[in-house]
Design a protein around this motif. Structure first.
Motif, PDB file in Angstrom:
ATOM      1  N   ILE A 155       0.852  -1.182   0.000  1.00 39.49           N
ATOM      2  CA  ILE A 155       0.000   0.000   0.000  1.00 39.49           C
ATOM      3  C   ILE A 155       0.891   1.236   0.000  1.00 39.49           C
ATOM      4  CG2 ILE A 155      -1.834   1.253   1.201  1.00 39.49           C
ATOM      5  CD1 ILE A 155      -2.561  -1.523   2.461  1.00 39.49           C
ATOM      6  N   VAL A 156       0.691   2.107  -0.989  1.00 37.57           N
ATOM      7  CA  VAL A 156       1.460   3.335  -1.099  1.00 37.57           C
ATOM      8  C   VAL A 156       0.516   4.511  -1.260  1.00 37.57           C
ATOM      9  CG1 VAL A 156       3.496   2.214  -2.105  1.00 37.57           C
ATOM     10  CG2 VAL A 156       1.728   3.117  -3.604  1.00 37.57           C
ATOM     11  N   GLY A 157       1.055   5.709  -1.027  1.00 32.79           N
ATOM     12  CA  GLY A 157       0.285   6.935  -1.194  1.00 32.79           C
ATOM     13  C   GLY A 157       0.902   8.040  -0.366  1.00 32.79           C
ATOM     14  N   PRO A 158       0.427   9.257  -0.543  1.00 29.78           N
ATOM     15  CA  PRO A 158       0.968  10.366   0.232  1.00 29.78           C
ATOM     16  C   PRO A 158       0.605  10.240   1.717  1.00 29.78           C
ATOM     17  CG  PRO A 158      -0.910  11.097  -1.062  1.00 29.78           C
ATOM     18  CD  PRO A 158      -0.625   9.683  -1.466  1.00 29.78           C
ATOM     19  N   CYS A 159       1.305  11.005   2.521  1.00 30.89           N
ATOM     20  CA  CYS A 159       1.037  11.017   3.961  1.00 30.89           C
ATOM     21  C   CYS A 159      -0.429  11.362   4.217  1.00 30.89           C
ATOM     22  CB  CYS A 159       1.919  12.049   4.654  1.00 30.89           C
ATOM     23  SG  CYS A 159       3.659  11.587   4.691  1.00 30.89           S
ATOM     24  N   LYS A 160      -1.007  10.659   5.157  1.00 27.85           N
ATOM     25  CA  LYS A 160      -2.387  10.857   5.610  1.00 27.85           C
ATOM     26  C   LYS A 160      -3.433  10.420   4.580  1.00 27.85           C
ATOM     27  CE  LYS A 160      -1.374  12.519   9.660  1.00 27.85           C
ATOM     28  NZ  LYS A 160      -1.656  11.754  10.867  1.00 27.85           N
ATOM     29  N   SER A 161      -3.040   9.574   3.632  1.00 30.81           N
ATOM     30  CA  SER A 161      -4.013   9.090   2.646  1.00 30.81           C
ATOM     31  C   SER A 161      -4.794   7.885   3.157  1.00 30.81           C
ATOM     32  CB  SER A 161      -3.309   8.737   1.335  1.00 30.81           C
ATOM     33  OG  SER A 161      -2.347   7.720   1.531  1.00 30.81           O
ATOM     34  N   LEU A 177      -5.739   1.288   6.270  1.00 26.12           N
ATOM     35  CA  LEU A 177      -6.052   0.185   5.361  1.00 26.12           C
ATOM     36  C   LEU A 177      -5.179  -1.032   5.659  1.00 26.12           C
ATOM     37  CD1 LEU A 177      -7.612  -1.031   3.028  1.00 26.12           C
ATOM     38  CD2 LEU A 177      -5.950   0.032   1.468  1.00 26.12           C
ATOM     39  N   THR A 178      -3.918  -0.819   5.944  1.00 28.22           N
ATOM     40  CA  THR A 178      -3.022  -1.928   6.289  1.00 28.22           C
ATOM     41  C   THR A 178      -3.561  -2.673   7.501  1.00 28.22           C
ATOM     42  OG1 THR A 178      -1.103  -0.779   5.377  1.00 28.22           O
ATOM     43  CG2 THR A 178      -0.664  -2.534   6.961  1.00 28.22           C
ATOM     44  N   HIS A 179      -3.936  -1.939   8.518  1.00 30.56           N
ATOM     45  CA  HIS A 179      -4.490  -2.538   9.740  1.00 30.56           C
ATOM     46  C   HIS A 179      -5.784  -3.294   9.433  1.00 30.56           C
ATOM     47  CE1 HIS A 179      -5.749  -2.984  13.912  1.00 30.56           C
ATOM     48  NE2 HIS A 179      -6.922  -2.500  13.538  1.00 30.56           N
ATOM     49  N   ASN A 180      -6.676  -2.666   8.684  1.00 29.54           N
ATOM     50  CA  ASN A 180      -7.969  -3.294   8.388  1.00 29.54           C
ATOM     51  C   ASN A 180      -7.810  -4.551   7.542  1.00 29.54           C
ATOM     52  OD1 ASN A 180      -9.271  -1.364   9.902  1.00 29.54           O
ATOM     53  ND2 ASN A 180      -9.859  -0.119   8.144  1.00 29.54           N
ATOM     54  N   LEU A 181      -6.879  -4.537   6.582  1.00 26.06           N
ATOM     55  CA  LEU A 181      -6.631  -5.740   5.783  1.00 26.06           C
ATOM     56  C   LEU A 181      -6.019  -6.844   6.643  1.00 26.06           C
ATOM     57  CD1 LEU A 181      -5.380  -4.241   2.416  1.00 26.06           C
ATOM     58  CD2 LEU A 181      -7.461  -5.593   2.770  1.00 26.06           C
ATOM     59  N   ASP A 237     -10.451  10.820  -0.121  1.00 31.45           N
ATOM     60  CA  ASP A 237     -10.901  12.098   0.435  1.00 31.45           C
ATOM     61  C   ASP A 237     -12.277  12.018   1.089  1.00 31.45           C
ATOM     62  OD1 ASP A 237      -8.755  14.057  -0.525  1.00 31.45           O
ATOM     63  OD2 ASP A 237      -9.305  12.983  -2.355  1.00 31.45           O
ATOM     64  N   SER A 238     -13.219  11.353   0.440  1.00 39.05           N
ATOM     65  CA  SER A 238     -14.592  11.390   0.947  1.00 39.05           C
ATOM     66  C   SER A 238     -15.111  10.048   1.445  1.00 39.05           C
ATOM     67  CB  SER A 238     -15.530  11.937  -0.142  1.00 39.05           C
ATOM     68  OG  SER A 238     -15.465  11.124  -1.292  1.00 39.05           O
ATOM     69  N   ASP A 239     -14.369   8.967   1.239  1.00 41.12           N
ATOM     70  CA  ASP A 239     -14.819   7.650   1.692  1.00 41.12           C
ATOM     71  C   ASP A 239     -14.327   7.358   3.108  1.00 41.12           C
ATOM     72  OD1 ASP A 239     -16.146   7.082  -0.652  1.00 41.12           O
ATOM     73  OD2 ASP A 239     -14.496   5.943  -1.518  1.00 41.12           O
ATOM     74  N   SER A 240     -15.133   6.638   3.852  1.00 37.38           N
ATOM     75  CA  SER A 240     -14.736   6.225   5.197  1.00 37.38           C
ATOM     76  C   SER A 240     -13.732   5.075   5.087  1.00 37.38           C
ATOM     77  CB  SER A 240     -15.963   5.752   5.987  1.00 37.38           C
ATOM     78  OG  SER A 240     -16.419   4.510   5.452  1.00 37.38           O
ATOM     79  N   PRO A 241     -12.987   4.807   6.151  1.00 32.47           N
ATOM     80  CA  PRO A 241     -12.085   3.650   6.141  1.00 32.47           C
ATOM     81  C   PRO A 241     -12.823   2.347   5.826  1.00 32.47           C
ATOM     82  CG  PRO A 241     -11.544   5.064   7.986  1.00 32.47           C
ATOM     83  CD  PRO A 241     -12.824   5.606   7.380  1.00 32.47           C
ATOM     84  N   GLU A 242     -14.054   2.233   6.296  1.00 34.42           N
ATOM     85  CA  GLU A 242     -14.848   1.029   6.027  1.00 34.42           C
ATOM     86  C   GLU A 242     -15.195   0.923   4.540  1.00 34.42           C
ATOM     87  OE1 GLU A 242     -14.899   2.185  10.147  1.00 34.42           O
ATOM     88  OE2 GLU A 242     -15.629   3.335   8.435  1.00 34.42           O
ATOM     89  N   ASP A 243     -15.500   2.067   3.921  1.00 35.74           N
ATOM     90  CA  ASP A 243     -15.790   2.080   2.482  1.00 35.74           C
ATOM     91  C   ASP A 243     -14.553   1.702   1.675  1.00 35.74           C
ATOM     92  OD1 ASP A 243     -18.412   2.904   2.939  1.00 35.74           O
ATOM     93  OD2 ASP A 243     -17.947   5.038   2.637  1.00 35.74           O
ATOM     94  N   ILE A 244     -13.411   2.236   2.060  1.00 31.20           N
ATOM     95  CA  ILE A 244     -12.154   1.913   1.369  1.00 31.20           C
ATOM     96  C   ILE A 244     -11.868   0.420   1.505  1.00 31.20           C
ATOM     97  CG2 ILE A 244      -9.640   2.275   1.360  1.00 31.20           C
ATOM     98  CD1 ILE A 244     -11.252   4.623   0.177  1.00 31.20           C
ATOM     99  N   LEU A 245     -12.003  -0.116   2.699  1.00 32.07           N
ATOM    100  CA  LEU A 245     -11.774  -1.545   2.915  1.00 32.07           C
ATOM    101  C   LEU A 245     -12.707  -2.371   2.041  1.00 32.07           C
ATOM    102  CD1 LEU A 245     -10.396  -3.902   4.379  1.00 32.07           C
ATOM    103  CD2 LEU A 245     -12.161  -3.670   6.162  1.00 32.07           C
TER     104      LEU A 245
END
Length: 127
Positions: free
Chosen positions: A9-15, A20-24, A97-105
């Motif tokens: 998992i990569v991306g800018p800081c605070k993305s 996501l790493t924890h949730n996966l 930006d607009s999705d919750s951590p649950e939505d991203i997971l």
């Protein structure tokens, strides 16, 4: 996709990489955050963890600040070229930006299911 699949998992800081790493991991996957945004080696993401699947998370500077980033916009923008190679090679790119951590997971798990099904179909066609 098998839980044994190495996911980077990569991306800018605070993305949302840590979340996501924890949730996966909680879902049983081998996910690793790769701090490519701090490296001047464009392909560092390929060497660290050697991911089979690469996920790129993106968020705008304003979202990063809302999430606690205490850098200037210039510092944020400096990360973008460092992430370009990984972003080009990502198997999945998501704006957070607009999705919750649950939505991203949920989106990532859906993607992993789809990729797993495609691999199963390809192996079935070979046999």
């Amino acid at each position: 996709m098998s839980p044994a699949t190495r996911i980077g998992i990569v991306g800018p800081c605070k993305s949302g990489k840590s979340t996501l790493t924890h949730n996966l991991a909680q879902a049983g996957y081998q996910a690793h955050q790769i701090a490519q945004e701090h490296s001047f080696a464009p392909a560092m993401w390929q060497r660290i963890g050697q991911p089979e699947i690469l996920i790129y998370l993106h968020c705008e500077y304003e979202s990063s600040v809302e999430r606690g980033l205490q850098w200037s916009e210039a510092d944020y923008l400096e990360q973008q070229p460092r992430l370009a190679h990984a972003r080009q090679h990502a198997d999945l790119e998501l704006a957070t930006d607009s999705d919750s951590p649950e939505d991203i997971l949920a989106k990532v798990l859906n993607f992993l299911d789809e990729v797993g099904a495609q691999k199963d179909e390809a192996h079935g066609a070979d046999g």
